[in-house]
Design a protein around this motif. Structure first.
Motif, PDB file in Angstrom:
ATOM      1  N   LEU A 166       0.667  -1.325   0.006  1.00  0.00           N
ATOM      2  CA  LEU A 166       0.029  -0.154  -0.018  1.00  0.00           C
ATOM      3  C   LEU A 166       0.665   1.349   0.185  1.00  0.00           C
ATOM      4  CD1 LEU A 166      -2.799  -0.939   2.706  1.00  0.00           C
ATOM      5  CD2 LEU A 166      -2.842  -0.893  -0.071  1.00  0.00           C
ATOM      6  N   CYS A 167       2.160   0.980   0.348  1.00  0.00           N
ATOM      7  CA  CYS A 167       2.775   2.238   0.654  1.00  0.00           C
ATOM      8  C   CYS A 167       3.518   2.418  -0.787  1.00  0.00           C
ATOM      9  CB  CYS A 167       4.000   2.338   1.743  1.00  0.00           C
ATOM     10  SG  CYS A 167       3.284   1.602   3.356  1.00  0.00           S
ATOM     11  N   ARG A 218      -3.300   9.177   5.395  1.00  0.00           N
ATOM     12  CA  ARG A 218      -2.666  10.257   4.396  1.00  0.00           C
ATOM     13  C   ARG A 218      -1.590  10.790   5.141  1.00  0.00           C
ATOM     14  NH1 ARG A 218      -5.070  14.446   2.623  1.00  0.00           N
ATOM     15  NH2 ARG A 218      -6.782  14.300   3.695  1.00  0.00           N
ATOM     16  N   ASP A 219      -1.737  10.745   6.362  1.00  0.00           N
ATOM     17  CA  ASP A 219      -0.740  11.518   7.042  1.00  0.00           C
ATOM     18  C   ASP A 219       0.816  10.915   7.007  1.00  0.00           C
ATOM     19  OD1 ASP A 219       1.050  12.507   9.619  1.00  0.00           O
ATOM     20  OD2 ASP A 219      -0.706  13.764   9.674  1.00  0.00           O
ATOM     21  N   ARG A 220       1.797  11.582   6.573  1.00  0.00           N
ATOM     22  CA  ARG A 220       3.281  10.763   6.750  1.00  0.00           C
ATOM     23  C   ARG A 220       3.686  10.140   8.020  1.00  0.00           C
ATOM     24  NH1 ARG A 220       5.679  10.437   1.582  1.00  0.00           N
ATOM     25  NH2 ARG A 220       4.957  12.128   0.248  1.00  0.00           N
ATOM     26  N   THR A 221       2.904  10.401   9.021  1.00  0.00           N
ATOM     27  CA  THR A 221       3.403   9.815  10.213  1.00  0.00           C
ATOM     28  C   THR A 221       2.736   8.527  10.459  1.00  0.00           C
ATOM     29  OG1 THR A 221       1.688  11.036  11.379  1.00  0.00           O
ATOM     30  CG2 THR A 221       3.772  12.069  11.424  1.00  0.00           C
ATOM     31  N   SER A 273      -8.628   9.444   5.052  1.00  0.00           N
ATOM     32  CA  SER A 273      -8.702  10.459   6.081  1.00  0.00           C
ATOM     33  C   SER A 273      -7.169  10.708   6.349  1.00  0.00           C
ATOM     34  CB  SER A 273      -9.330  10.093   7.125  1.00  0.00           C
ATOM     35  OG  SER A 273     -10.760  10.297   6.795  1.00  0.00           O
ATOM     36  N   ARG A 274      -6.752  11.653   7.076  1.00  0.00           N
ATOM     37  CA  ARG A 274      -5.245  11.787   7.235  1.00  0.00           C
ATOM     38  C   ARG A 274      -4.967  10.632   8.321  1.00  0.00           C
ATOM     39  NH1 ARG A 274      -2.550  16.253   6.490  1.00  0.00           N
ATOM     40  NH2 ARG A 274      -1.578  16.248   8.355  1.00  0.00           N
TER      41      ARG A 274
END
Length: 249
Positions: free
Chosen positions: A68-69, A87-90, A101-102
């Motif tokens: 998925l990445c 969606r958040d990089r963390t 969502s993030r």
């Protein structure tokens, strides 16, 4: 005239909306299939593979394998056994999808006597999390082969906790073919670097050396499992394919 056209267009759109609304109410699984087809590769020759998420339990260790990445297969270890998705990089599993969502959801491995397994948790995401077409409102235990959707992103989930199976040994006849391919220009060429013809003794030494290099079976095991006559027949057949009869004097 323009007003009449606008009214007709509005009626068409309203009618289409009503059709999709009824379709969603009575056949939501069908819309899930449409989302799934939308995310499939357009051509089998594009090199793009289907998305997946796999939970692995290996002895006491639990980890995740996924592509998925950025479409690249990765093995992800997490000491708390929680893999966040969003969606958040963390996030542990970062996905670039505007409908995700993030901090959309998380995969959690729970080791319990009665409820051990991988669970999917939704973080009150905007576009929802679905398993096999059903919305996720509480942690749900995933099964091997489940179909997941986060926003408009669809993928399959797989899990495995069984110990590896030990396969039977490869037959000696196949090992001899592996030797032929592995040796390449060494066992099959009839001349050395000086243009001189190799003897039967040289080819015999090369064959034994190639057999010893095979990690799956060594030469001592071959000699124990075969009689002297069987060894002779196999070697005669092997050499007859490698050396033309007119080269032996």
């Amino acid at each position: 005239m323009m007003t009449e056209l606008s009214e007709n267009e509005l009626k068409k759109r309203l009618s289409l909306y009503q059709v999709f609304l009824k379709l969603y109410e009575h056949h939501s699984s069908f819309l899930e299939e449409i989302f799934h087809l939308e995310n499939l590769p357009q051509s089998p020759f594009t090199g793009v593979q289907g998305c997946y998420l796999q939970g692995i339990i290996d002895a006491s260790a639990a980890y995740v394998i996924t592509n998925l990445c950025d479409g690249k297969t990765q093995r992800l270890l997490q000491p708390q056994h929680i893999w966040t998705i969003g969606r958040d990089r963390t996030c542990g599993i970062y996905v670039c999808d505007q409908r995700v969502s993030r901090r959309h959801a998380a995969l959690q491995y729970i080791q319990d006597a009665d409820h051990s397994g991988f669970y999917l948790v939704d973080f009150s995401s905007t576009n929802g999390t679905f398993v096999n077409g059903e919305p996720v409102y509480r942690p749900i235990k995933l099964q091997d082969g489940d179909h997941l959707r986060l926003g408009s992103m669809t993928f399959s989930f797989y899990t495995n906790s069984t110990p590896p199976q030990v396969l039977p040994r490869v037959a000696v006849e196949l090992l001899m073919q592996l030797v032929t391919r592995k040796s390449g220009d060494e066992a099959s060429i009839n001349s050395n670097s000086f243009g001189q013809k190799t003897s039967l003794h040289d080819n015999f030494d090369q064959t034994l050396e190639a057999l010893r290099e095979l990690p799956i079976l060594n030469i001592e095991e071959i000699t124990v499992s075969l009689s002297q006559k069987q060894q002779s027949e196999i070697l005669d057949d092997f050499f007859s394919k490698q050396i033309p009869t007119n080269t032996i004097t």
